[in-house]
Scaffold this active site. Structure first.
Site, PDB file in Angstrom:
ATOM      1  N   GLN A 235      -0.474   2.496  -6.083  1.00 55.92           N
ATOM      2  CA  GLN A 235      -1.813   3.208  -6.191  1.00 55.92           C
ATOM      3  C   GLN A 235      -2.756   2.585  -7.427  1.00 55.92           C
ATOM      4  O   GLN A 235      -3.604   2.236  -7.382  1.00 55.92           O
ATOM      5  CB  GLN A 235      -2.119   4.349  -5.911  1.00 55.92           C
ATOM      6  CG  GLN A 235      -1.699   4.809  -4.386  1.00 55.92           C
ATOM      7  CD  GLN A 235      -1.999   6.351  -4.100  1.00 55.92           C
ATOM      8  OE1 GLN A 235      -2.128   7.101  -5.028  1.00 55.92           O
ATOM      9  NE2 GLN A 235      -2.411   6.552  -2.924  1.00 55.92           N
TER      10      GLN A 235
ATOM     11  N   ARG B  63       0.900  -1.217  -0.057  1.00 57.14           N
ATOM     12  CA  ARG B  63      -0.012   0.000   0.072  1.00 57.14           C
ATOM     13  C   ARG B  63       1.110   1.202   0.125  1.00 57.14           C
ATOM     14  O   ARG B  63       1.137   1.955   1.039  1.00 57.14           O
ATOM     15  CB  ARG B  63      -0.810   0.033   1.222  1.00 57.14           C
ATOM     16  CG  ARG B  63      -2.206  -0.932   1.166  1.00 57.14           C
ATOM     17  CD  ARG B  63      -3.083  -0.553   0.033  1.00 57.14           C
ATOM     18  NE  ARG B  63      -4.080  -1.227  -0.015  1.00 57.14           N
ATOM     19  CZ  ARG B  63      -5.231  -1.499   0.422  1.00 57.14           C
ATOM     20  NH1 ARG B  63      -5.555  -0.731   1.731  1.00 57.14           N
ATOM     21  NH2 ARG B  63      -6.254  -2.180   0.293  1.00 57.14           N
TER      22      ARG B  63
ATOM     23  N   TYR C  44      -3.163  -0.972   6.682  1.00 53.60           N
ATOM     24  CA  TYR C  44      -4.179  -1.763   7.257  1.00 53.60           C
ATOM     25  C   TYR C  44      -4.226  -1.595   8.810  1.00 53.60           C
ATOM     26  O   TYR C  44      -3.372  -1.206   9.429  1.00 53.60           O
ATOM     27  CB  TYR C  44      -3.981  -3.299   7.023  1.00 53.60           C
ATOM     28  CG  TYR C  44      -3.992  -3.407   5.510  1.00 53.60           C
ATOM     29  CD1 TYR C  44      -5.308  -3.809   4.923  1.00 53.60           C
ATOM     30  CD2 TYR C  44      -2.995  -3.735   4.699  1.00 53.60           C
ATOM     31  CE1 TYR C  44      -5.105  -4.066   3.520  1.00 53.60           C
ATOM     32  CE2 TYR C  44      -2.714  -4.044   3.491  1.00 53.60           C
ATOM     33  CZ  TYR C  44      -4.087  -4.114   2.772  1.00 53.60           C
ATOM     34  OH  TYR C  44      -4.007  -4.543   1.323  1.00 53.60           O
TER      35      TYR C  44
END
Length: 381
Positions: A124, A119, A230
């Site tokens: 992206q 991430r 996360y």
């Protein structure tokens, strides 16, 4: 390079890994694109559209026998048998499915699991989890609105005033934020909760109220920061306080959307059976973690233990919806976004000359490489 796009054979899967839009771009790059007949039909991509984009229509075996195979879901056993040894397979291959990874390795396939991409800002454009979760969050609200037997917005009519629905969103990742935005567009009053304090501003910017559970220890504050984009499992002390607050807000809610997932772990329980029992008759829960929760007598639940995967159940007058693949309900746009993710990923492993180049110095390539040379390459698996 020959690039094959087979039809998905997983039950209920309606997406396709390449659309006419991306097929044309691959063709313009000098590749031969082989699309299995009817592969895009459920996503409104016809064989004629693919041919107009320069792709060739073939059968399933022809697509699976290509040098580079692009898929949405992991291959079934029959598909594995049709893949050539040494082929490269790109898709959402479930890197936490150890047995699945071992089967891919045994088939001699170089597999890339796109959902394992880090991430980061650079990743992206190929973040399949975000593109598909965005759709799931949107569709979750529409599914809930369809099951809810009242209006979502407040209405003032000659027959009286109808109150706006109260929506509670648990988890404010990509899916949760889209659920908040969609519910607000439909006129609902929205509240949301997340373990990460950093998302409070995002929640409030979308017009929802943030349910704040203060942190009391350094352990709680550290866990709340999350890792890699996360959330992390929270200490039991914080979870008890959150559970108490969620229970009270759930009693007043008309619709609850739960979205809490932690990669490689069992989904946390956010809505207990007692909370469901306390909710208003006619309330609706859409559990985006269906099938990923703790084991129950009826199988794995979700963020609610009463959820049943790919089923709609009514318990204590509350409708609990456990669809596990909401993105397939928006197959055309889900495929369009996924296909663009795939196209961007291919730029990392295929040179401009059309030659495969797996550079493990690239953090994205290294993170997504699942199998290679007959072995499982990804440590997390």
């Amino acid at each position: 390079m020959n690039i094959g796009v087979p039809a998905e054979t997983t039950a209920g899967e309606t997406r396709v890994a390449v659309t006419p839009e991306t097929a044309k771009k691959l063709k313009d790059q000098g590749h031969t694109v082989l699309i299995a007949a009817g592969a895009g039909a459920a996503a409104n991509a016809t064989d004629d559209a693919y041919e107009a984009a320069g792709a060739q229509i073939t059968d399933q075996a022809g697509a699976l026998g290509s040098e580079l195979v692009l898929k949405v879901r992991p291959p079934q056993q029959a598909e594995l048998s049709a893949l050539r040894r040494g082929a490269v397979l790109v898709g959402m291959l479930d890197p936490f499915d150890v047995s699945g990874a071992q089967r891919l390795a045994a088939a001699g396939v170089t597999g890339f699991a796109l959902e394992a991409a880090p991430r980061t800002t650079r990743a992206q454009s190929l973040d399949v989890l975000s593109s598909q979760a965005n759709i799931a969050g949107y569709k979750a609200v529409l599914v809930a609105a369809n099951a809810y037997q009242r209006f979502m917005p407040m209405l003032m009519t000659a027959a009286g005033t109808v109150k706006a629905a109260r929506v509670l969103v648990l988890g404010a990742g990509v899916a949760g934020l889209q659920a908040i935005a969609t519910a607000k567009r439909l006129g609902a009053v929205v509240e949301a909760s997340d373990v990460r304090p950093a998302v409070k501003e995002q929640i409030e910017s979308l017009g929802a109220r943030f349910l704040d559970v203060p942190f009391e220890t350094d352990e709680e504050r550290e866990a709340a920061q999350g890792v890699g984009g996360y959330a992390r499992p929270m200490p039991s002390s914080w979870l008890e306080r959150q559970s108490s607050l969620v229970h009270e807000r759930a009693r007043q809610a008309d619709i609850i959307i739960t979205t809490a997932l932690i990669p490689g772990r069992i989904a946390p329980t956010l809505i207990s059976a007692d909370t469901v029992k306390a909710m208003k008759p006619g309330s609706v829960i859409v559990d985006l973690a269906a099938g990923r929760g703790a084991q129950t007598a009826g199988g794995p639940g979700g963020n609610c233990p009463l959820t049943e995967a790919d089923a709609v159940v009514v318990t204590h007058g509350v409708t609990i919806i456990g669809y596990t693949n909401l993105a397939t309900m928006v197959a055309a746009d889900a495929s369009a976004l996924y296909a663009r993710n795939v196209l961007d990923f291919l730029k990392l492993i295929v040179t401009k000359e059309g030659v495969l180049n797996i550079n493990l110095e690239d953090e994205i390539v290294a993170a997504t490489l699942l199998t290679r040379d007959g072995t499982v390459a990804r440590k997390a698996a």
